[in-house]
Write a protein that holds these residues in place. Structure first.
Motif, PDB file in Angstrom:
ATOM      1  N   ASN A 227       0.815  -1.226   0.000  1.00 48.50           N
ATOM      2  CA  ASN A 227       0.000   0.000   0.000  1.00 48.50           C
ATOM      3  C   ASN A 227       0.841   1.265   0.000  1.00 48.50           C
ATOM      4  OD1 ASN A 227      -2.350  -1.517   0.163  1.00 48.50           O
ATOM      5  ND2 ASN A 227      -2.212  -1.600   2.414  1.00 48.50           N
ATOM      6  N   SER A 228       1.987   1.234  -0.658  1.00 44.58           N
ATOM      7  CA  SER A 228       2.887   2.373  -0.565  1.00 44.58           C
ATOM      8  C   SER A 228       3.317   2.842  -1.949  1.00 44.58           C
ATOM      9  CB  SER A 228       4.134   2.000   0.250  1.00 44.58           C
ATOM     10  OG  SER A 228       3.769   1.617   1.556  1.00 44.58           O
TER      11      SER A 228
ATOM     12  N   SER B 253       7.008   3.928  -5.899  1.00 45.84           N
ATOM     13  CA  SER B 253       6.348   2.806  -5.234  1.00 45.84           C
ATOM     14  C   SER B 253       7.353   2.071  -4.363  1.00 45.84           C
ATOM     15  CB  SER B 253       5.771   1.836  -6.254  1.00 45.84           C
ATOM     16  OG  SER B 253       5.329   0.669  -5.580  1.00 45.84           O
ATOM     17  N   LEU B 254       6.947   1.820  -3.135  1.00 43.41           N
ATOM     18  CA  LEU B 254       7.802   1.055  -2.219  1.00 43.41           C
ATOM     19  C   LEU B 254       7.324  -0.381  -2.110  1.00 43.41           C
ATOM     20  CD1 LEU B 254       7.993   3.623   0.756  1.00 43.41           C
ATOM     21  CD2 LEU B 254       9.529   3.440  -1.210  1.00 43.41           C
TER      22      LEU B 254
ATOM     23  N   LYS C 271      14.851   4.182  -0.339  1.00 43.19           N
ATOM     24  CA  LYS C 271      14.180   4.697  -1.529  1.00 43.19           C
ATOM     25  C   LYS C 271      13.328   5.922  -1.196  1.00 43.19           C
ATOM     26  CE  LYS C 271      11.710   3.193  -5.618  1.00 43.19           C
ATOM     27  NZ  LYS C 271      10.992   2.082  -6.282  1.00 43.19           N
ATOM     28  N   ILE C 272      12.564   5.825  -0.115  1.00 41.20           N
ATOM     29  CA  ILE C 272      11.672   6.952   0.199  1.00 41.20           C
ATOM     30  C   ILE C 272      12.490   8.172   0.614  1.00 41.20           C
ATOM     31  CG2 ILE C 272      11.270   6.284   2.606  1.00 41.20           C
ATOM     32  CD1 ILE C 272       8.589   7.798   0.340  1.00 41.20           C
ATOM     33  N   THR C 273      13.591   7.933   1.335  1.00 37.35           N
ATOM     34  CA  THR C 273      14.416   9.062   1.769  1.00 37.35           C
ATOM     35  C   THR C 273      15.026   9.761   0.559  1.00 37.35           C
ATOM     36  OG1 THR C 273      14.948   7.766   3.731  1.00 37.35           O
ATOM     37  CG2 THR C 273      16.228   9.755   3.376  1.00 37.35           C
ATOM     38  N   GLY C 274      15.473   8.975  -0.396  1.00 36.36           N
ATOM     39  CA  GLY C 274      16.018   9.556  -1.623  1.00 36.36           C
ATOM     40  C   GLY C 274      14.969  10.387  -2.344  1.00 36.36           C
TER      41      GLY C 274
END
Length: 1010
Positions: A524-525, A531-532, A543-546
């Motif tokens: 769900n991200s 997309s994670l 990935k999200i931090t980048g």
RNA sequence: GCGCGCGUGGCGGAAUGGCAGACGCGCCAGACUUAGGAUCUGGUCCCGCAAGGGUUGGAGGUUCAAGUCCUCUCGCGCGCACCA
């Protein structure tokens, strides 16, 4: 004295030797370039009589330090001498090995009890402090510790705290340069472009900023600057100092009219009087210890402290890696940063929580986020069923109520006791940067203002606290991390799209009792850009931090639990700050350091030591002192008790210096390592000790209680690093090896306390059994580091041991004569040494060759005691001494050489008795002798310890069946066949096959049969 | 809840993976003593007359061999504790 007969005349021996040590300054430690007097035993030992020895000429140093005590009115308890005895034994041992030993003692004498007593009695705290120091000193001296009293310090002595204030000025005049990762003088500080200006820049600072680098090196040119810019520069400079001023909340007690320390507040009430207290922001001095967080953490790896102690410091520093993520407020410029260790769960953030004290928790009109009115039902985002209980007509009303509630709670109530989470909705919303959803902003006291940014993104699906809160207030719960047993395994039918997710979330809430907080795989991200999903947690974090970084919405961050150190106290009995406050042209107050020539700043005399009714510190009562002729005013706060203890170990190095806090050469000699030094080349041939000293940095051994595991030991490390950065000390760490002595419990195995009535008084013990027996027992009790119960019966055991030592050495008849003389002669102390002369050496001690058995017994004892001392195993070292004595009691004649060596081994533990017998032994044989304290530590000869016949245990299938005798040089085959030939062994292998025979040379034979 | 440490006789405690209980307290017996809360000698983990067997909080495991190393578990102590 109770009825039992004295085992030996310790009551005469102990004062006699203490006096001699005092008069000769036997334990004085020598700094480089001091002239060593003729006749001093240290100078004699090292052939330095009359010489002025340089660092290179002095023997290697050994710095062994006790945590100095706060001299309370109650006097010493048995816990103090535990550590002191251990360090004293080692100090004496190291002297015998040939080190120049620094072993000092002093008084951490500023503090609350003296001040409270002063408030009650109107007596100056100086008086009680001096009385208490006198008591402590008498008690400590009566135990015969080998301190160098010429270096005694007292933190309340102006000659001492002058330098505490001086170090504060170093902190004040420094800033932490993040580029060099160290403290630098404030003069190296660069100003932001708009503040870089020179005299021609009136009103146009920014235009001239390009040329400012050449023209303006530092803040010294301020007189040429326009007032406005200068005051901005000052504000900038002041905001960077290692010592800075800020508004910080403190506990204020209205009824007592004073500020209280955290530990004086119990359950939201004052400990004294049980009055209510409130958090109140006040102007406070802070020290920027947080700048050193990383170094304080990393350098733990370079020092030899116990695992648990390092762990405590690590926890306290509380480093955690994560990301800072910004949440925007719709239709507003505000961005609220949050710190999270789980940026991977960002898609699951369904609401935000601010600490009640958060800056933005204010009405919109006042620059906050709280709207004028509650949102209408239709204004609420989908899926929010419940916005909490509206307890007021307006959001700000509700928020205010809650803020008051929270501010009245003590930390205890806010944490431990608050099982059920509380909070209120602020009526405001933020946007989740990952999916753009509007999420409600709440305030709740489970979010701490002092940690991170004081705000969190709440991910109830994957954080238990958020889960509890969301469950209570009906907030959405979304699963974004799956335990890894397949994406979505935990939630059936969870799909993309907010409505579906929230529906799924409600289902989850019904089904789950707890959040899933472990790492897993994302679900769900996803949004249009990223997309994670299906990524394992570590990858999802990256990935999200980048992505956040690329969008300017967040960045990777390291956060620390450690806070800056609140350094001011509203007290009388502490060091005044060397600071004055002045007003600038526009009437704003600013602070300025006093010049070094103004030190020490003494506290003013006062009649009343209480704070003023309007909450000013007690020093504010001294109007004449506060107000200076030029209109400036003195700072009226004082420093906390920790200040003096932050650097006392440095003052010992050069305690009387009135030109500097410590002389550079002395500092280098005592604190630096000299690699590979072996104190006494001809001395111990034993393996290198683990007790520092060899390549060690700073204090070689520091012994004290665990109660200082974080505060004192962290503060001192911090100051030391600042002094190191500024070039005042030569090592990055102050204490190389640190050992915590364990607590001594009462005989009932409970913590000693007056209330329990199980307190043991060292004076009573020393009076009844003597200082030597008391010291010995403190060490015999068990391992230094362990907690252990006291047993007065146990003291009797070691006391009897000392009596046996006495009888081993003295002639019984003369001892009896002495006793009669003592009872008839009206024994007053001047006669004591003469009386002691009546006692003669035992005729059994003779100048003779020791037998091989005697030599072996002696050398086994030397080895055991030496090795145990190197590893701080005092209890087993003492038992080795007992074994020797038990053995020697059976010898008909006792070789004087062996007995002399034994006294050297005994000396660190029971120095008075050892000195007395050493003296008797030498005068009986008329041999010239040096002071026992500096006699060379005996060596053991490993060759002498080799047994010529060995007793070898023989096992069959691991069970002991026989012990056979074999010559030491027996071969493995011989050993095997002898073992197999043993009658006892035969019984057990009969009828079985010998599968294997294990022969451990010199040790054991194990026969495996089947 | 998280982290750390520790569990061995009646008690404090000893044991580089190699004879469990050193040393001390207490207790028992004896000697010397008018007397002993002094001193000295001997004994003292448990079961058993003995031979022998059992034993380091508990359960497994590794090993010729485990108090010691590994896994789980129970108990005690300390530290931190809504740390996002």
């Amino acid at each position: 004295m109770s009825g039992s007969r004295r085992q030996y005349p310790f009551h005469l021996i102990e004062p006699k030797w203490q006096k001699i040590w005092d008069e000769q300054q036997t334990f004085r430690a020598w700094n480089p370039d001091e002239t060593l007097p003729h006749g001093h035993p240290f100078a004699k030992r090292h052939a330095l009589e009359g010489k002025t020895a340089s660092t290179a000429e002095l023997p290697p140093k050994f710095y062994i330090l006790d945590m100095f005590p706060y001299p309370s009115g109650a006097g010493l308890h048995v816990g103090h001498p535990e550590g002191y005895t251990a360090t004293d034994i080692l100090a004496r041992y190291k002297r015998a090995l040939g080190h120049n030993v620094l072993h000092p003692m002093g008084w951490d004498a500023f503090g609350l009890p003296a001040e409270q007593y002063a408030i009650k009695t109107r007596q100056h705290p100086r008086q009680t402090t001096e009385q208490n120091i006198a008591t402590f000193k008498r008690q400590i001296k009566s135990l015969g510790f080998s301190y160098d009293w010429t270096r005694e310090i007292d933190t309340t002595d102006p000659k001492y705290f002058k330098w505490t204030q001086w170090i504060f000025l170093r902190l004040y005049n420094s800033w932490f340069n993040p580029e060099t990762n160290r403290a630098e003088p404030i003069s190296t500080l660069r100003y932001p472009p708009e503040l870089e200006a020179d005299s021609s820049s009136v009103g146009q600072a920014s235009r001239l900023s390009q040329t400012s680098k050449e023209n303006s090196k530092d803040g010294d040119r301020r007189d040429a600057c326009p007032a406005e810019i200068e005051s901005a520069r000052r504000a900038y400079r002041d905001s960077k100092r290692l010592a800075y001023v800020t508004e910080a909340p403190v506990w204020w007690c209205e009824s007592l009219g004073t500020v209280l320390a955290n530990e004086e507040v119990v359950d939201g009430k004052s400990e004294v009087g049980d009055f209510p207290v409130v958090r109140k922001p006040m102007r406070q001095w802070m020290l920027r210890i947080t700048a050193y967080a990383e170094r304080l953490l990393n350098d733990l790896d370079t020092i030899d402290w116990s695992h648990s102690l390092k762990e405590m410091q690590r926890n306290w520093i509380g480093r955690s890696e994560g990301a800072e993520v910004e949440f925007r407020i719709p239709n507003s410029e505000f961005r609220i940063p949050v710190f999270t260790t789980r940026p991977d769960t960002l898609f699951g953030a369904t609401y935000m929580v601010l600490a009640p004290e958060h800056k933005l928790v204010a009405p919109q009109a006042a620059g906050g986020v709280v709207p004028m009115s509650w949102p209408t039902k239709s204004g609420l985002p989908d899926g929010i069923i419940n916005t909490g209980s509206y307890t007021a007509p307006t959001p700000w009303g509700a928020v205010q109520q809650y803020k008051i509630l929270a501010s009245g709670k003590s930390d205890l109530e806010r944490t431990e006791l608050a099982k059920e989470k509380t909070g209120v909705f602020t009526g405001a919303f933020a946007l989740n940067p990952a999916n753009g959803e509007r999420i409600p902003i709440w305030i709740a006291d489970y979010v701490l203002a002092s940690y991170g940014t004081g705000a969190i993104m709440a991910v109830p699906g994957h954080d238990q606290r958020d889960f509890d809160f969301a469950t209570r207030f009906g907030l959405g719960i979304v699963e974004v991390v799956s335990p890894g047993d397949g994406p979505g395994a935990r939630l059936s039918g969870a799909a993309a799209g907010s409505a579906a997710k929230i529906a799924a979330g409600q289902e989850t809430r019904a089904r789950l009792k707890a959040a899933f907080v472990d790492e897993g795989v994302n679900v769900n991200s996803s949004n249009a850009e990223i997309s994670l999903n299906a990524l394992p947690t570590p990858d999802a974090k990256k990935k999200i931090t980048g992505w956040l970084e690329s969008k300017g919405l967040g960045k990777r961050t390291i956060n620390y639990k450690l806070r800056d150190w609140l350094f001011s106290r509203q007290r009388y009995w502490g060091e005044p700050f060397p600071i004055v406050w002045k007003q600038d042209a526009s009437g704003n107050w600013f602070h300025e350091a006093l010049p070094e020539s103004a030190l020490p700043v003494l506290p003013p005399p006062l009649e009343d030591y209480k704070p003023t009714p309007d909450g000013q510190p007690p020093l504010a009562r001294a109007k004449d002192w506060v107000n200076l002729p030029d209109g400036s005013r003195r700072e009226t706060n004082t420093m906390p008790q920790w200040a003096g203890s932050c650097w006392y170990y440095l003052r010992y190095l050069d305690a009387k210096n009135d030109k500097a806090f410590v002389n550079k050469e002395a500092e280098r000699y005592w604190m630096s390592s000299r690699r590979g030094d072996e104190a006494d080349k001809s001395g111990a041939t034993n393996p290198p000790p683990h007790v520092g000293g060899y390549g060690a940095q700073g204090v070689d051994l520091y012994v004290g209680g665990t109660e200082h595991a974080v505060l004192h030991l962290l503060y001192a490390r911090f100051w030391h690093k600042v002094l190191f950065d500024l070039g005042y000390v030569s090592t990055p760490e102050p204490f190389f090896k640190l050992v915590n002595q364990g607590l001594i419990l009462g005989e009932d195995n409970q913590k000693m306390s007056k209330a329990r009535g199980n307190v043991v008084n060292p004076d009573d013990m020393a009076n009844e059994y003597g200082a030597d027996a008391f010291r010995l027992y403190e060490m015999f009790l068990g391992p230094l580091q362990d907690a252990k119960p006291w047993s007065t019966k146990g003291v009797v055991g070691v006391y009897k041991f000392l009596g046996r030592v006495w009888r081993l050495f003295v002639d019984e008849e003369s001892d009896t004569e002495f006793e009669q003389a003592e009872t008839t002669a009206n024994t007053q102390i001047p006669e004591a040494p003469k009386l002691l002369e009546l006692i003669k050496l035992s005729p059994a001690i003779q100048d003779m060759q020791p037998t091989p058995v005697q030599i072996k017994t002696l050398h086994a004892c030397i080895r055991k005691v030496t090795e145990d001392l190197d590893h701080l195993r005092f209890n087993t070292a003492i038992s080795a001494l007992m074994v020797f004595v038990n053995e020697a009691m059976t010898w008909e004649t006792k070789p004087s050489s062996a007995m002399r060596t034994f006294l050297q081994l005994l000396a660190p533990f029971a120095p008075h008795l050892a000195e007395e017998l050493w003296d008797k032994l030498h005068s009986a044989f008329r041999t010239p002798h040096s002071a026992l304290s500096y006699a060379r530590w005996p060596k053991f000869d490993p060759a002498l310890l080799v047994e010529d016949t060995l007793e070898i245990p023989v096992q069959v299938n691991g069970k002991l069946r026989d012990v056979i005798k074999a010559p030491a040089e027996v071969s493995q085959q011989q050993l095997e066949s002898t073992a197999l030939a043993s009658e006892k062994v035969k019984q057990f292998i009969q009828g079985k096959t010998v599968k294997k025979v294990i022969v451990v040379p010199q040790k054991l034979v194990n026969i495996v049969v089947g």
